[in-house]
Design an enzyme around this catalytic site. Sequence first.
Site, PDB file in Angstrom:
ATOM      1  N   ARG A 124      80.860  68.841  37.293  1.00  0.00           N
ATOM      2  CA  ARG A 124      80.740  69.566  38.576  1.00  0.00           C
ATOM      3  C   ARG A 124      81.401  68.810  39.734  1.00  0.00           C
ATOM      4  NH1 ARG A 124      78.771  72.647  35.254  1.00  0.00           N
ATOM      5  NH2 ARG A 124      76.972  74.009  35.601  1.00  0.00           N
ATOM      6  N   GLU A 151      73.415  71.158  43.912  1.00  0.00           N
ATOM      7  CA  GLU A 151      74.745  71.543  43.441  1.00  0.00           C
ATOM      8  C   GLU A 151      75.353  72.504  44.461  1.00  0.00           C
ATOM      9  OE1 GLU A 151      75.110  73.911  39.777  1.00  0.00           O
ATOM     10  OE2 GLU A 151      77.229  73.976  40.236  1.00  0.00           O
ATOM     11  N   SER A 210      72.311  77.449  39.439  1.00  0.00           N
ATOM     12  CA  SER A 210      71.569  76.182  39.465  1.00  0.00           C
ATOM     13  C   SER A 210      71.619  75.610  40.880  1.00  0.00           C
ATOM     14  CB  SER A 210      72.200  75.157  38.525  1.00  0.00           C
ATOM     15  OG  SER A 210      72.186  75.614  37.209  1.00  0.00           O
TER      16      SER A 210
HETATM   17  N1  EPU Z   1      63.944  73.703  30.824  1.00  0.00           N
HETATM   18  C1  EPU Z   1      62.609  73.551  31.092  1.00  0.00           C
HETATM   19  N2  EPU Z   1      61.935  74.607  31.642  1.00  0.00           N
HETATM   20  C2  EPU Z   1      62.549  75.792  31.892  1.00  0.00           C
HETATM   21  C3  EPU Z   1      63.919  75.940  31.618  1.00  0.00           C
HETATM   22  C4  EPU Z   1      64.597  74.858  31.065  1.00  0.00           C
HETATM   23  O1  EPU Z   1      62.006  72.501  30.860  1.00  0.00           O
HETATM   24  O2  EPU Z   1      61.891  76.717  32.377  1.00  0.00           O
HETATM   25  C5  EPU Z   1      64.672  72.575  30.233  1.00  0.00           C
HETATM   26  C6  EPU Z   1      64.802  72.741  28.744  1.00  0.00           C
HETATM   27  O3  EPU Z   1      64.512  71.506  28.156  1.00  0.00           O
HETATM   28  C7  EPU Z   1      66.268  73.067  28.535  1.00  0.00           C
HETATM   29  C8  EPU Z   1      66.880  72.323  29.673  1.00  0.00           C
HETATM   30  O4  EPU Z   1      65.982  72.500  30.755  1.00  0.00           O
HETATM   31  O5  EPU Z   1      66.704  72.572  27.301  1.00  0.00           O
HETATM   32  C9  EPU Z   1      68.279  72.751  30.036  1.00  0.00           C
HETATM   33  O6  EPU Z   1      68.327  74.133  30.300  1.00  0.00           O
HETATM   34  P1  EPU Z   1      69.686  74.950  30.018  1.00  0.00           P
HETATM   35  O7  EPU Z   1      70.312  74.533  28.748  1.00  0.00           O
HETATM   36  O8  EPU Z   1      69.375  76.375  30.245  1.00  0.00           O
HETATM   37  O9  EPU Z   1      70.723  74.490  31.087  1.00  0.00           O
HETATM   38  P2  EPU Z   1      70.628  73.760  32.469  1.00  0.00           P
HETATM   39  O10 EPU Z   1      70.833  72.315  32.256  1.00  0.00           O
HETATM   40  O11 EPU Z   1      69.419  74.208  33.188  1.00  0.00           O
HETATM   41  C10 EPU Z   1      73.213  73.904  32.899  1.00  0.00           C
HETATM   42  C11 EPU Z   1      74.078  74.301  34.057  1.00  0.00           C
HETATM   43  C12 EPU Z   1      74.207  75.814  34.123  1.00  0.00           C
HETATM   44  C13 EPU Z   1      74.815  76.299  32.816  1.00  0.00           C
HETATM   45  C14 EPU Z   1      73.913  75.850  31.651  1.00  0.00           C
HETATM   46  C15 EPU Z   1      74.542  76.136  30.315  1.00  0.00           C
HETATM   47  C16 EPU Z   1      73.867  72.563  35.710  1.00  0.00           C
HETATM   48  C17 EPU Z   1      73.291  72.160  37.022  1.00  0.00           C
HETATM   49  N3  EPU Z   1      73.540  73.777  35.289  1.00  0.00           N
HETATM   50  O12 EPU Z   1      71.919  74.400  33.195  1.00  0.00           O
HETATM   51  O13 EPU Z   1      75.096  76.129  35.194  1.00  0.00           O
HETATM   52  O14 EPU Z   1      74.933  77.707  32.803  1.00  0.00           O
HETATM   53  O15 EPU Z   1      73.738  74.418  31.700  1.00  0.00           O
HETATM   54  O16 EPU Z   1      75.629  75.275  30.123  1.00  0.00           O
HETATM   55  O17 EPU Z   1      74.603  71.793  35.082  1.00  0.00           O
HETATM   56  C18 EPU Z   1      75.272  76.680  37.511  1.00  0.00           C
HETATM   57  O18 EPU Z   1      75.944  75.657  37.641  1.00  0.00           O
HETATM   58  O19 EPU Z   1      75.014  77.432  38.484  1.00  0.00           O
HETATM   59  C19 EPU Z   1      74.729  77.024  36.209  1.00  0.00           C
HETATM   60  C20 EPU Z   1      73.951  78.077  36.009  1.00  0.00           C
END
Ligand code: EPU
Length: 342
Positions: free
Chosen positions: A164, A338, A236
Amino acid sequence: MKIFENYSLLEHNSFRLNVKTRWFVEYESEDDLHKLLSDEYFFSQAFWHIGNGCNLLFLSDFNGVIVHSGIKGIEKISEDAEHVLLKVGAAEIMDDFIQYCVDKGWGGIENLSLIPSEVGASAIQNIGAYGVEAGDCIREVHAYEVKTGEKRIFSRAECEFSYRHTFFKKPEERGLYYITHVVYELSKQPLFKLDYGNLRKSLEGQELNLKHVREAVIAIRESKLPDPNVLGNAGSFFLNAYVCKAHFEALHQQYPGMPHFFEPEKTGDGKEIVKIPAAWLIDQCGFKGKTLGGAAVYDKNPLVLVNKNNATADDIVSLAKEIQATVNAKFGIELSPEVNYI
Ligand code: EPU
């Protein structure tokens, strides 16, 4: 060139805040941009360039010029047996471009499906999802230097893509270049990246092709992220957290179930760093569904802040600060937004 005075930015920010700008200017060609960058009145004002406003938060009305690109078009500039190079206008909608590539059978960016971004912003933000970042496929960025009006072509290395982050987001470079085109390199023999989360699992039983990967990514996103046309949000709100190994080990002892990802390729100074999902940290602090004024933490995904009920920018910022303070007190981790505050 389109110019509007006292213009509402409601359709230009996905938080759907009803803020106004003194001027809104949309240039439709490089000639237009040249004119704008030679205009004395423009430089006497505060000015800021936006994409489609899906990753920003206007803190108040903008007393200056909000600039937007209207440069469109997808031009094939070269092709061989394996790759195709496409020069894409900054104002093209990224998801339309992805659909175009998938229809042609050109792979590389299908995991970025449905990210609400314009192509210019894809290069500035290095948008990423499901194990792919835009920078993986970007070969050049064509831009104008705002101060001098000179055209500059950035190679991939000069863009300094990382999580990012890019050259264009460095505090000392922010806002200094307006991107007109991005050159993407797509692959005619797609190498699928399916190792993130449950992407591979959600494709089980289906033929592996670009269309199916795109559809699977869209389905996952739709289940986790609210549609800004229904519930204002900017995806995010915070970046995922990166901590050093010692900090991780201390936390892991206390929270053995904490999700974590070793990312040795991100090791800068020889120390291992570990990614901890910000969503988990926020969830552990009990924020899911919490409201503050008109703002709320999305109940299905605590990394997303939403405009639930006529939120003001202050509501959103206050909620974000409360989350940051609580996460810091509990885990000793400072979450960084972000979303760009304007
Ligand atoms: N989780 C929880 N509780 C929840 C939801 C998630 O504990 O209610 C934990 C889980 O352990 C899960 C982890 O959070 O494994 C990660 O969640 P997820 O894989 O959905 O992805 P993220 O890290 O939350 C990132 C990006 C997203 C992108 C997804 C998929 C960032 C800041 N965000 O989210 O990007 O779509 O991975 O690659 O890096 C954005 O930048 O706007 C965005 C949506």
